[in-house]
Design a protein around this motif. Structure first.
Motif, mmCIF file in Angstrom:
data_model
loop_
_atom_site.group_PDB
_atom_site.id
_atom_site.type_symbol
_atom_site.label_atom_id
_atom_site.label_comp_id
_atom_site.label_asym_id
_atom_site.label_seq_id
_atom_site.Cartn_x
_atom_site.Cartn_y
_atom_site.Cartn_z
ATOM 1 N N GLU A 14 0.831 -1.202 0.000
ATOM 2 C CA GLU A 14 0.000 0.000 0.000
ATOM 3 C C GLU A 14 0.868 1.256 0.000
ATOM 4 O OE1 GLU A 14 -3.915 1.674 2.353
ATOM 5 O OE2 GLU A 14 -2.545 0.349 3.424
ATOM 6 N N GLU A 15 1.911 1.229 0.802
ATOM 7 C CA GLU A 15 2.817 2.384 0.883
ATOM 8 C C GLU A 15 3.517 2.628 -0.451
ATOM 9 O OE1 GLU A 15 4.223 5.653 2.734
ATOM 10 O OE2 GLU A 15 2.844 4.220 3.630
ATOM 11 N N SER A 16 4.008 1.569 -1.074
ATOM 12 C CA SER A 16 4.718 1.744 -2.345
ATOM 13 C C SER A 16 3.771 2.160 -3.467
ATOM 14 C CB SER A 16 5.484 0.475 -2.725
ATOM 15 O OG SER A 16 4.602 -0.591 -2.939
ATOM 16 N N ASP B 89 0.925 3.870 -3.025
ATOM 17 C CA ASP B 89 0.500 5.245 -2.746
ATOM 18 C C ASP B 89 1.536 6.270 -3.208
ATOM 19 O OD1 ASP B 89 -1.960 4.603 -1.719
ATOM 20 O OD2 ASP B 89 -1.353 4.744 0.383
ATOM 21 N N ALA B 90 2.795 5.854 -3.283
ATOM 22 C CA ALA B 90 3.858 6.769 -3.703
ATOM 23 C C ALA B 90 3.830 7.038 -5.212
ATOM 24 C CB ALA B 90 5.219 6.203 -3.299
ATOM 25 N N LEU B 91 3.111 6.211 -5.952
ATOM 26 C CA LEU B 91 3.030 6.390 -7.404
ATOM 27 C C LEU B 91 2.152 7.594 -7.741
ATOM 28 C CD1 LEU B 91 2.517 2.655 -8.423
ATOM 29 C CD2 LEU B 91 4.640 3.964 -8.492
ATOM 30 N N LYS B 92 2.429 8.196 -8.861
ATOM 31 C CA LYS B 92 1.694 9.402 -9.272
ATOM 32 C C LYS B 92 0.602 9.054 -10.290
ATOM 33 C CE LYS B 92 4.545 11.987 -6.948
ATOM 34 N NZ LYS B 92 4.264 12.146 -5.576
ATOM 35 N N PHE B 93 -0.376 8.280 -9.839
ATOM 36 C CA PHE B 93 -1.508 7.921 -10.682
ATOM 37 C C PHE B 93 -2.789 8.388 -10.006
ATOM 38 C CE2 PHE B 93 1.535 4.438 -11.804
ATOM 39 C CZ PHE B 93 1.713 4.789 -13.133
ATOM 40 N N THR C 168 -6.711 4.140 -10.453
ATOM 41 C CA THR C 168 -5.592 3.303 -10.896
ATOM 42 C C THR C 168 -4.851 2.721 -9.699
ATOM 43 O OG1 THR C 168 -5.350 4.678 -12.874
ATOM 44 C CG2 THR C 168 -3.486 3.263 -12.293
ATOM 45 N N LEU C 169 -4.622 3.555 -8.691
ATOM 46 C CA LEU C 169 -3.941 3.082 -7.485
ATOM 47 C C LEU C 169 -4.754 1.988 -6.797
ATOM 48 C CD1 LEU C 169 -2.678 6.470 -5.986
ATOM 49 C CD2 LEU C 169 -1.358 4.777 -7.261
ATOM 50 N N GLU D 286 -4.808 -5.789 -7.297
ATOM 51 C CA GLU D 286 -4.009 -6.841 -7.935
ATOM 52 C C GLU D 286 -2.905 -7.336 -7.005
ATOM 53 O OE1 GLU D 286 -4.453 -8.576 -10.803
ATOM 54 O OE2 GLU D 286 -6.374 -7.514 -10.732
ATOM 55 N N LYS D 287 -2.260 -6.404 -6.325
ATOM 56 C CA LYS D 287 -1.196 -6.777 -5.391
ATOM 57 C C LYS D 287 -1.765 -7.608 -4.241
ATOM 58 C CE LYS D 287 2.986 -6.819 -3.965
ATOM 59 N NZ LYS D 287 3.963 -7.674 -4.613
#
Length: 118
Positions: free
Chosen positions: A45-47, A49-53, A57-58, A64-65
């Motif tokens: 979840e932390e990794s 959430d760091a994405l810029k989507f 999408t997040l 999926e994860k």
């Protein structure tokens, strides 16, 4: 009239007792395994959430994860949810799980910081 009320009360009490004893048996995930699942969930979840989507999408990525984590530990989403609910209503056991979770996440954080310094 009173005898009808008494009979009704007895029948109602009987059904309440039966329904209380008719609990479904829940296949609870062991505490250690549950802690490992939760650790991976939090890290994922932390990794993610760091994405810029965008949020949709997040959410899809995390879903999926989550499926991958369930497969890795050979549990179904239903087993996970039921186990989490079980532990939620057994706070002492949930505290033990989260104690392990916090210790592991702190260790992970320290390791990550040490690697960044190098």
């Amino acid at each position: 009239m009173n005898s009808i009320k008494i009979k009704y009360f007895i029948i109602l009490t009987f059904f309440i007792i039966l329904s209380c004893n008719n609990e479904k048996e829940v296949n609870v995930i062991e505490k250690d395994k549950m802690a490992k699942i939760l650790i991976e969930m939090h890290l994922s979840e932390e990794s993610i959430d760091a994405l810029k989507f965008d949020e949709d999408t997040l959410s899809a990525l995390f879903s999926e994860k989550e499926k991958e984590i369930f497969e890795k530990y050979s549990v179904t989403e239903k087993e996970y949810r039921e186990s989490y609910s079980f532990y939620f209503f057994n706070p002492q056991q949930l505290e033990e799980i989260y104690g392990e979770l916090i210790d592991s996440l702190l260790l992970y954080q320290q390791t990550f910081k040490n690697e960044k310094i190098k």
